[in-house]
Design a protein around this motif. Sequence first.
Motif, short mmCIF file in Angstrom:
data_model
loop_
_atom_site.label_atom_id
_atom_site.label_comp_id
_atom_site.label_asym_id
_atom_site.label_seq_id
_atom_site.Cartn_x
_atom_site.Cartn_y
_atom_site.Cartn_z
N ASP A 1 0.81 -1.04 -0.14
CA ASP A 1 0.21 0.00 0.00
C ASP A 1 0.90 1.28 0.18
N SER B 1 -2.42 8.99 0.87
CA SER B 1 -3.76 8.74 0.42
C SER B 1 -4.38 10.10 0.35
N ARG C 1 0.01 -2.95 4.80
CA ARG C 1 -0.74 -2.35 6.06
C ARG C 1 -1.45 -3.62 7.18
N ARG D 1 -4.33 -2.72 8.70
CA ARG D 1 -5.46 -2.60 8.46
C ARG D 1 -5.43 -1.86 7.00
N CYS D 2 -6.33 -2.36 6.20
CA CYS D 2 -6.25 -1.92 4.76
C CYS D 2 -6.77 -0.40 4.74
N ASP D 3 -7.34 0.10 5.70
CA ASP D 3 -8.26 1.49 5.59
C ASP D 3 -7.40 2.38 6.28
N GLN D 4 -6.07 2.24 6.95
CA GLN D 4 -5.41 2.89 7.65
C GLN D 4 -3.94 2.61 7.45
#
Length: 197
Positions: free
Chosen positions: A15, A19, A185, A187-190
Amino acid sequence: MVGGPYYHVRLGRKDGLVSNASLVQGNIAQPTMPLSDIISLFYSKGFSVQEMVALVGAHTIGFSHCKEFSHRLFNFSKTSEIDPAYNPKYAEGLRKLCANYTKDPTMSAYNDVMTPGKFDNMYYKNLQRGLGLLSTDQALSVDRRTKPFVDLYAANETAFFEAFAHGMEKVSIYKIKTGKKGEVRHRCDQFNAAKIN
């Protein structure tokens, strides 16, 4: 799970460490873009017209919100309420489905009205019948640059699966991040906590 082709993903992808929503604009196709702009966008990333048509075949599954195609259903032009490229019965069904889309923005329709839960070549057959949900989809079936590939994939599911698998393998290695240019990551969202300053 939905019947699509198997393909190798040659590398895992890290990742990014940035972002920012503003970086997305201009890097992905939009449903109201002219087809020439979409072809140019894919070309700028190293994808041919044929590869683009194969990858857009992913629309054989999934859905789009009414706001993405409502301009084709309501007040399309001074001479036609509905986009004449639509199959008339399909357009009427979509108009009923999306009648209240401004009050309920979650209203949506399947990209492939015939086999929405199956990864197959029905998407291309639909385009030939005026059943392309998005204007960008329908344009593929009439543009001289893309129509031969729509016709090929509509007639030959194996050719579509092979081209889609090749395209996805190519996408999987596009701008791979190596070393400290990316992270895996937790967690994929942070971002990972250690990277946040």
